[in-house]
Design a protein around this motif. Sequence first.
Motif, PDB file in Angstrom:
ATOM      1  N   PHE A 393       0.884  -1.169   0.000  1.00 15.17           N
ATOM      2  CA  PHE A 393       0.000   0.000   0.000  1.00 15.17           C
ATOM      3  C   PHE A 393       0.926   1.224   0.000  1.00 15.17           C
ATOM      4  CE2 PHE A 393      -2.452   3.210   2.352  1.00 15.17           C
ATOM      5  CZ  PHE A 393      -3.618   3.226   1.605  1.00 15.17           C
ATOM      6  N   ARG A 394       1.021   1.924  -1.128  1.00 12.23           N
ATOM      7  CA  ARG A 394       2.080   2.919  -1.276  1.00 12.23           C
ATOM      8  C   ARG A 394       1.887   4.220  -0.496  1.00 12.23           C
ATOM      9  NH1 ARG A 394       3.227   2.364  -7.750  1.00 12.23           N
ATOM     10  NH2 ARG A 394       4.450   0.442  -7.687  1.00 12.23           N
ATOM     11  N   PRO A 395       0.647   4.696  -0.322  1.00 13.48           N
ATOM     12  CA  PRO A 395       0.531   5.934   0.480  1.00 13.48           C
ATOM     13  C   PRO A 395       0.966   5.681   1.920  1.00 13.48           C
ATOM     14  CG  PRO A 395      -1.486   5.504  -0.750  1.00 13.48           C
ATOM     15  CD  PRO A 395      -0.632   4.271  -0.863  1.00 13.48           C
ATOM     16  N   PRO A 396       1.104   6.745   2.721  1.00 10.98           N
ATOM     17  CA  PRO A 396       1.490   6.548   4.121  1.00 10.98           C
ATOM     18  C   PRO A 396       0.562   5.548   4.805  1.00 10.98           C
ATOM     19  CG  PRO A 396       1.487   8.874   3.599  1.00 10.98           C
ATOM     20  CD  PRO A 396       0.949   8.162   2.392  1.00 10.98           C
ATOM     21  N   TYR A 397       1.124   4.757   5.692  1.00 12.74           N
ATOM     22  CA  TYR A 397       0.331   3.775   6.437  1.00 12.74           C
ATOM     23  C   TYR A 397      -0.509   4.484   7.498  1.00 12.74           C
ATOM     24  CZ  TYR A 397       4.964   4.488   8.466  1.00 12.74           C
ATOM     25  OH  TYR A 397       6.131   5.051   8.893  1.00 12.74           O
ATOM     26  N   TYR A 398      -1.508   3.758   8.010  1.00 18.80           N
ATOM     27  CA  TYR A 398      -2.267   4.266   9.161  1.00 18.80           C
ATOM     28  C   TYR A 398      -1.437   3.987  10.396  1.00 18.80           C
ATOM     29  CZ  TYR A 398      -6.051   4.844   5.928  1.00 18.80           C
ATOM     30  OH  TYR A 398      -6.806   5.271   4.869  1.00 18.80           O
ATOM     31  N   HIS A 399      -1.304   4.964  11.231  1.00 23.25           N
ATOM     32  CA  HIS A 399      -0.366   4.770  12.349  1.00 23.25           C
ATOM     33  C   HIS A 399      -0.644   5.712  13.511  1.00 23.25           C
ATOM     34  CE1 HIS A 399       1.206   7.988   9.834  1.00 23.25           C
ATOM     35  NE2 HIS A 399       1.929   8.430  10.858  1.00 23.25           N
ATOM     36  N   ILE A 410       3.535  22.934   0.709  1.00 24.33           N
ATOM     37  CA  ILE A 410       4.090  24.115   0.043  1.00 24.33           C
ATOM     38  C   ILE A 410       3.434  24.296  -1.322  1.00 24.33           C
ATOM     39  CG2 ILE A 410       6.232  25.200  -0.750  1.00 24.33           C
ATOM     40  CD1 ILE A 410       7.594  23.577   1.529  1.00 24.33           C
ATOM     41  N   TYR A 411       3.344  23.220  -2.097  1.00 23.59           N
ATOM     42  CA  TYR A 411       2.523  23.293  -3.312  1.00 23.59           C
ATOM     43  C   TYR A 411       2.064  21.894  -3.721  1.00 23.59           C
ATOM     44  CZ  TYR A 411       7.059  22.332  -5.550  1.00 23.59           C
ATOM     45  OH  TYR A 411       8.264  21.798  -5.886  1.00 23.59           O
ATOM     46  N   GLY A 412       1.060  21.861  -4.566  1.00 30.03           N
ATOM     47  CA  GLY A 412       0.564  20.583  -5.083  1.00 30.03           C
ATOM     48  C   GLY A 412      -0.410  19.910  -4.131  1.00 30.03           C
ATOM     49  N   VAL A 413      -0.468  18.589  -4.242  1.00 28.37           N
ATOM     50  CA  VAL A 413      -1.403  17.784  -3.447  1.00 28.37           C
ATOM     51  C   VAL A 413      -0.579  16.798  -2.628  1.00 28.37           C
ATOM     52  CG1 VAL A 413      -3.286  16.101  -3.593  1.00 28.37           C
ATOM     53  CG2 VAL A 413      -3.186  18.001  -5.222  1.00 28.37           C
ATOM     54  N   TYR A 414      -0.907  16.686  -1.358  1.00 29.79           N
ATOM     55  CA  TYR A 414      -0.183  15.730  -0.519  1.00 29.79           C
ATOM     56  C   TYR A 414      -0.688  14.321  -0.798  1.00 29.79           C
ATOM     57  CZ  TYR A 414       1.644  13.290   3.553  1.00 29.79           C
ATOM     58  OH  TYR A 414       2.284  12.380   4.358  1.00 29.79           O
ATOM     59  N   GLU A 415       0.241  13.389  -0.834  1.00 27.04           N
ATOM     60  CA  GLU A 415      -0.093  12.028  -1.268  1.00 27.04           C
ATOM     61  C   GLU A 415      -1.117  11.319  -0.377  1.00 27.04           C
ATOM     62  OE1 GLU A 415       3.842   9.725  -0.112  1.00 27.04           O
ATOM     63  OE2 GLU A 415       4.139  11.872  -0.278  1.00 27.04           O
ATOM     64  N   ALA A 416      -1.282  11.784   0.867  1.00 24.12           N
ATOM     65  CA  ALA A 416      -2.220  11.097   1.775  1.00 24.12           C
ATOM     66  C   ALA A 416      -3.552  11.811   1.885  1.00 24.12           C
ATOM     67  CB  ALA A 416      -1.594  10.964   3.160  1.00 24.12           C
ATOM     68  N   TYR A 442      -7.455   6.304   0.123  1.00 25.96           N
ATOM     69  CA  TYR A 442      -7.447   4.870   0.415  1.00 25.96           C
ATOM     70  C   TYR A 442      -8.203   4.097  -0.660  1.00 25.96           C
ATOM     71  CZ  TYR A 442      -8.181   0.537   3.059  1.00 25.96           C
ATOM     72  OH  TYR A 442      -8.209  -0.766   3.456  1.00 25.96           O
ATOM     73  N   GLU A 443      -9.403   4.567  -0.971  1.00 27.54           N
ATOM     74  CA  GLU A 443     -10.216   3.853  -1.962  1.00 27.54           C
ATOM     75  C   GLU A 443      -9.553   3.887  -3.339  1.00 27.54           C
ATOM     76  OE1 GLU A 443     -12.658   1.908  -1.560  1.00 27.54           O
ATOM     77  OE2 GLU A 443     -12.914   2.285   0.593  1.00 27.54           O
ATOM     78  N   ALA A 444      -8.982   5.032  -3.701  1.00 21.97           N
ATOM     79  CA  ALA A 444      -8.327   5.129  -5.007  1.00 21.97           C
ATOM     80  C   ALA A 444      -7.157   4.148  -5.086  1.00 21.97           C
ATOM     81  CB  ALA A 444      -7.849   6.557  -5.245  1.00 21.97           C
ATOM     82  N   THR A 445      -6.435   3.996  -3.994  1.00 22.51           N
ATOM     83  CA  THR A 445      -5.280   3.089  -3.994  1.00 22.51           C
ATOM     84  C   THR A 445      -5.746   1.641  -4.093  1.00 22.51           C
ATOM     85  OG1 THR A 445      -4.176   4.669  -2.564  1.00 22.51           O
ATOM     86  CG2 THR A 445      -3.148   2.521  -2.775  1.00 22.51           C
ATOM     87  N   ILE A 446      -6.770   1.318  -3.319  1.00 22.76           N
ATOM     88  CA  ILE A 446      -7.276  -0.053  -3.327  1.00 22.76           C
ATOM     89  C   ILE A 446      -7.832  -0.408  -4.711  1.00 22.76           C
ATOM     90  CG2 ILE A 446      -9.104  -1.547  -2.389  1.00 22.76           C
ATOM     91  CD1 ILE A 446      -6.824  -1.104  -0.451  1.00 22.76           C
ATOM     92  N   SER A 447      -8.478   0.596  -5.337  1.00 26.12           N
ATOM     93  CA  SER A 447      -9.117   0.289  -6.625  1.00 26.12           C
ATOM     94  C   SER A 447      -8.075   0.008  -7.718  1.00 26.12           C
ATOM     95  CB  SER A 447     -10.037   1.435  -7.049  1.00 26.12           C
ATOM     96  OG  SER A 447      -9.237   2.546  -7.364  1.00 26.12           O
TER      97      SER A 447
END
Length: 517
Positions: A393-399, A410-416, A442-447
């Motif tokens: 699961f590439r985005p940050p884990y739940y922790h 700072i700019y853009g979209v954060y991966e989580a 989460y759903e986008a990653t799982i899909s």
Amino acid sequence: RDKQTTRRRRGTVPDGLLTLPWVPLANRHRRRDRSHVQLQPTPAAGAAAAAAAGQRRRRRILQLQLPVGAGQHLLVGGGAGLSPGQPEQPAALPARPLRRAALRHLLHHPAPPQPPHVDVPDQAVGDPRAIPPAGPRQPPPRRGLRRPGHHRRHPHAAPLEPPRGAPRADAARLRRRPLHRLRRRQLLPPPRLRHPHVRRQQVHGWIRLLQRRRRFPHCTTARNPELLITTECGKLLVPPGEIVVIPQGFRFAVDLPDGPSRGYVSEIFGAHFQLPDLGPIGANGLASARDFLSPTAWFEQCHRPGYVIVQKYGGELFTATQDFSPFNVVAWHGNYIPYKYDLSKFCPFNTVLFDHGDPSVNTVLTAPTDKPGVALLDFVIFPPRWLVAENTFRPPYYHRNCMSEFMGLIYGVYEAKADGFLPGGASLHSCMTPHGPDTKTYEATISRGGSNEPSRLSGTLAFMFESALIPRVCRWALESPSRDLNYYQCWIGLKSHFSHNNSNDDGSTTSNKDDRK
Ligand SMILES: O=C(O)Cc1cc(O)ccc1O
Ligand SMILES: [Fe+2]
């Protein structure tokens, strides 16, 4: 013995030991200060080296063996004692070699940045503190420490106004007094209370006075548009995506030549930022010392009636007035300096097969505590990079974790966070507070199922101030209209996609066993 010659060498370290042909013995005892470094010199066959260099005269040379990291290069210069005509350094070497004092520092405090200088053109200066036009003479402003607001006083704060007849502690007077007199009057702490970093600065005259009065390095993450930061060491022009570190005690002014700007500031107490130890990464990676830039000296020498200095002391802000600019340092040398760093120069590391590493792998600067591995503050970034982990699961884990995490974008979209975390925003997950990607991420990653294709995170730059301490949220932030009271909703709707037979939705098993043989 030839007193005129000092040898300088560039040492490479193939095997973890740096061998330096050292200075002629004649000057060694006089020049070497043993208080900082314990080096074990071993006499070596210096005659052979001298002969090889075409020297007639026999010279005794010391060999010093210094344990340093493999692959590093150190440049050691001798300072005084060069014969006329001998170049200060070989042309192929960096412009500012480590001097001996800096080497001492390097050995005892791993990897402080040793930045080359950067020039900031004078015309960039839109100085709102310019000399006021000549007019009728105003009475000189009253001096002394004053408080700008009506805040409650800290019990240990310095007196607001010195009692009648007592010495005034304003900056202008401090500067003019010799140190021993100041100490007698208890305006300075006794030497033993000082931080070791400060003791090393004793050569630096009046800057030293100011260092003692503030111990709060600043780390600023700037964004759009440029900041012009004037310091006692000179000017730093800071475009978006760069950070600045201003060590404790420096006077500085921030101008906004392009209008309003936004950024993040972290103030730390009791330690200094340094480059993280690279450990098994070895010599190259993450932030490189060569990319840290410090200003060239710049000064203004003019009458500045009513110049106000804001000073933090004992946790409170004070003002002092003086009739000259604090930016009057004509030249400087040393390694206790403001510096800046362009975050796009950062060389990120990541997993190349499976699993998700600790974000501390991308620490730009760290302020350590006495406990190894526990940071007072890690400054970590999440820059553009390739994601290649397989069956992960590439985005940050739940922790939940023992560090407190203050994040900014700072700019853009954060991966989580697909939604709701905007550039200029910030989040705080204090120690042991559970968190992780929002439901949409989460759903986008799982899909995407078991797809192991490399993907690139682009056009984004997030950061984290990660600390072993628990930050208190001030009332201003709690009552701010910008506070996002619905933040928790980003996790609403999270549902489990696990099943008991350890298989993915598409029926494939999650194992890298074959690749890990
Ligand atoms: O919480 C966060 O978003 C920061 C973070 C990112 C990451 O990749 C792993 C752990 C972590 O705390
Ligand atoms: Fe986290």
